[in-house]
Design an enzyme around this catalytic site. Sequence first.
Site, PDB file in Angstrom:
ATOM      1  N   ARG A 295     -12.991  10.155 -40.133  1.00 15.25           N
ATOM      2  CA  ARG A 295     -13.683  10.162 -41.438  1.00 15.25           C
ATOM      3  C   ARG A 295     -12.877   9.489 -42.523  1.00 15.25           C
ATOM      4  O   ARG A 295     -13.406   8.752 -43.339  1.00 15.25           O
ATOM      5  CB  ARG A 295     -13.923  11.604 -41.861  1.00 15.25           C
ATOM      6  CG  ARG A 295     -15.307  12.027 -41.635  1.00 15.25           C
ATOM      7  CD  ARG A 295     -15.724  13.091 -42.605  1.00 15.25           C
ATOM      8  NE  ARG A 295     -16.963  13.618 -42.102  1.00 15.25           N
ATOM      9  CZ  ARG A 295     -17.017  14.502 -41.124  1.00 15.25           C
ATOM     10  NH1 ARG A 295     -15.917  14.984 -40.598  1.00 15.25           N
ATOM     11  NH2 ARG A 295     -18.165  14.894 -40.666  1.00 15.25           N
TER      12      ARG A 295
ATOM     13  N   ASP B  98     -29.067   8.754 -44.616  1.00 16.93           N
ATOM     14  CA  ASP B  98     -28.491   8.154 -45.829  1.00 16.93           C
ATOM     15  C   ASP B  98     -28.411   6.648 -45.629  1.00 16.93           C
ATOM     16  O   ASP B  98     -28.692   6.135 -44.537  1.00 16.93           O
ATOM     17  CB  ASP B  98     -27.101   8.744 -46.165  1.00 16.93           C
ATOM     18  CG  ASP B  98     -26.159   8.699 -44.978  1.00 16.93           C
ATOM     19  OD1 ASP B  98     -26.125   7.658 -44.295  1.00 16.93           O
ATOM     20  OD2 ASP B  98     -25.459   9.690 -44.720  1.00 16.93           O
TER      21      ASP B  98
ATOM     22  N   LYS C 232     -30.339   9.388 -51.565  1.00 23.41           N
ATOM     23  CA  LYS C 232     -29.959  10.513 -52.436  1.00 23.41           C
ATOM     24  C   LYS C 232     -29.418   9.982 -53.749  1.00 23.41           C
ATOM     25  O   LYS C 232     -28.642   9.025 -53.760  1.00 23.41           O
ATOM     26  CB  LYS C 232     -28.857  11.332 -51.749  1.00 23.41           C
ATOM     27  CG  LYS C 232     -29.360  12.099 -50.551  1.00 23.41           C
ATOM     28  CD  LYS C 232     -28.204  12.713 -49.796  1.00 23.41           C
ATOM     29  CE  LYS C 232     -28.362  12.505 -48.308  1.00 23.41           C
ATOM     30  NZ  LYS C 232     -27.152  12.311 -47.585  1.00 23.41           N
TER      31      LYS C 232
ATOM     32  N   ARG D  82     -28.438  11.246 -58.111  1.00 22.80           N
ATOM     33  CA  ARG D  82     -28.412  12.237 -59.179  1.00 22.80           C
ATOM     34  C   ARG D  82     -29.115  11.660 -60.393  1.00 22.80           C
ATOM     35  O   ARG D  82     -28.887  10.503 -60.750  1.00 22.80           O
ATOM     36  CB  ARG D  82     -26.955  12.541 -59.572  1.00 22.80           C
ATOM     37  CG  ARG D  82     -26.358  13.609 -58.749  1.00 22.80           C
ATOM     38  CD  ARG D  82     -24.905  13.876 -59.124  1.00 22.80           C
ATOM     39  NE  ARG D  82     -24.168  14.237 -57.919  1.00 22.80           N
ATOM     40  CZ  ARG D  82     -24.242  15.425 -57.331  1.00 22.80           C
ATOM     41  NH1 ARG D  82     -24.995  16.373 -57.843  1.00 22.80           N
ATOM     42  NH2 ARG D  82     -23.577  15.670 -56.233  1.00 22.80           N
TER      43      ARG D  82
ATOM     44  N   ASP E 111     -28.165  10.386 -36.453  1.00 24.96           N
ATOM     45  CA  ASP E 111     -26.852  10.334 -37.119  1.00 24.96           C
ATOM     46  C   ASP E 111     -25.799  10.116 -36.049  1.00 24.96           C
ATOM     47  O   ASP E 111     -26.078  10.261 -34.856  1.00 24.96           O
ATOM     48  CB  ASP E 111     -26.585  11.635 -37.895  1.00 24.96           C
ATOM     49  CG  ASP E 111     -25.750  11.385 -39.152  1.00 24.96           C
ATOM     50  OD1 ASP E 111     -25.051  10.353 -39.207  1.00 24.96           O
ATOM     51  OD2 ASP E 111     -25.799  12.219 -40.068  1.00 24.96           O
TER      52      ASP E 111
ATOM     53  N   GLY F 278     -25.221  20.147 -42.724  1.00 25.34           N
ATOM     54  CA  GLY F 278     -25.766  20.044 -44.081  1.00 25.34           C
ATOM     55  C   GLY F 278     -26.612  18.784 -44.274  1.00 25.34           C
ATOM     56  O   GLY F 278     -27.701  18.836 -44.872  1.00 25.34           O
ATOM     57  N   THR F 279     -26.153  17.670 -43.769  1.00 26.69           N
ATOM     58  CA  THR F 279     -26.889  16.409 -43.912  1.00 26.69           C
ATOM     59  C   THR F 279     -28.259  16.523 -43.247  1.00 26.69           C
ATOM     60  O   THR F 279     -29.283  16.122 -43.819  1.00 26.69           O
ATOM     61  CB  THR F 279     -26.083  15.256 -43.259  1.00 26.69           C
ATOM     62  OG1 THR F 279     -24.799  15.219 -43.861  1.00 26.69           O
ATOM     63  CG2 THR F 279     -26.776  13.927 -43.404  1.00 26.69           C
TER      64      THR F 279
HETATM   65  C1  R5P Z   1     -21.673  10.764 -42.610  1.00 25.86           C
HETATM   66  O1  R5P Z   1     -21.229   9.679 -42.960  1.00 25.86           O
HETATM   67  C2  R5P Z   1     -21.948  11.045 -41.179  1.00 25.86           C
HETATM   68  O2  R5P Z   1     -22.668  10.018 -40.603  1.00 25.86           O
HETATM   69  C3  R5P Z   1     -22.677  12.345 -40.972  1.00 25.86           C
HETATM   70  O3  R5P Z   1     -23.875  12.308 -41.687  1.00 25.86           O
HETATM   71  C4  R5P Z   1     -21.883  13.521 -41.440  1.00 25.86           C
HETATM   72  O4  R5P Z   1     -20.591  13.455 -40.953  1.00 25.86           O
HETATM   73  C5  R5P Z   1     -22.540  14.802 -40.987  1.00 25.86           C
HETATM   74  O5  R5P Z   1     -21.816  15.857 -41.530  1.00 25.86           O
HETATM   75  P1  R5P Z   1     -22.522  17.238 -41.865  1.00 25.86           P
HETATM   76  O6  R5P Z   1     -23.236  17.681 -40.630  1.00 25.86           O
HETATM   77  O7  R5P Z   1     -21.372  18.133 -42.240  1.00 25.86           O
HETATM   78  O8  R5P Z   1     -23.452  17.034 -43.013  1.00 25.86           O
END
Ligand code: R5P
Length: 309
Positions: A93, A166, A189, A191, A215, A222-223
């Site tokens: 990350r 995203d 997303k 604000r 993803d 959460g995402t």
């Molecule tokens: C973000 O850049 C990744 O692609 C994932 O969306 C993210 O790591 C997912 O993390 P979480 O499940 O904690 O939202």
Amino acid sequence: MAVFSGNAHPCLSAAIAEYLGLGTAAMEVSRFPDGEIRVQIHESIRGTDAFVVQPTCPPVNENLVELLVITDALKRASAGRITAVVPYYGYARQDKKAAGREPITARMVADLMTTVGVDRMITVDLHSAQVQGFFGFPVDHLTAVNVLARYMAAKRIEDLVVVSPDAGRVKLATQYASRLSAPVAIIHKRRLGPEEPEVAHVVGDIRGRTPVVIDDMITTGGTIDRSVVALIENGAKPEVYVMATHPVLVGRAMEYLAKPTIKEVIVTDTIPLGPEKHPDKIAVVSIAPLIAEAIRSVHTDGSVSRLFE
Ligand code: R5P
């Protein structure tokens, strides 16, 4: 050629070795009484083309240091070549400094692997593809897109729409969409003001359609949770599919994924799932054949690119 397994994911190591018609090599990875890692290789491996299977998933630090210590043992036992097979590359990350005085751990781990003597790496769906550039040796960067898309395609869902959670995953969503002959939608997303909570807008036609949110990984969930809420609020069918390569599943992930609006979660076995993380709703598609084919290609100097076709 020999396949060595750390303690991170022995089932995957065994499946890979079996696909190749081998067993895993005779190596014991245990602990000294004070917790330090002890590696003993029980056969001569001089000149061997060694493949060490070890995803650096949670417990990340344990699994990473095991990989380093195993590599050191192989190097000192005169292995001919050492390939780290890291289906899930942890610490990826932080691939840049997002703010001052932060580390770049994706690079730091690459440096550690180089220092102990890794000669090349096979990995799957890196968090960001440019992490490959942190390594001074060849990286075979595999993708689970074909494996997962094939599973989804077999469902023959007519009104499917592939959703990127995203802007960063639009390219990945497009890859899935082309294999599933489905359109793409994007969750954007933003604000409305500095004190306002983030709102999610859905770009694309999702009304009355069955979404599959894709993803690279599900970490806390959460995402995915925010995406599913936004999709349903915007008129998608309340039967959402979720598809991701790496099931990290920590924090509230299992709670989010249990929600009735999520019909099925499809992941690969780059990371082991204990029984508590494996309800019926989670389907696991094995990545072992793909990794085994990549190992075969590396060992025989064959093409790895053919695996992307
Ligand atoms: C973000 O850049 C990744 O692609 C994932 O969306 C993210 O790591 C997912 O993390 P979480 O499940 O904690 O939202």
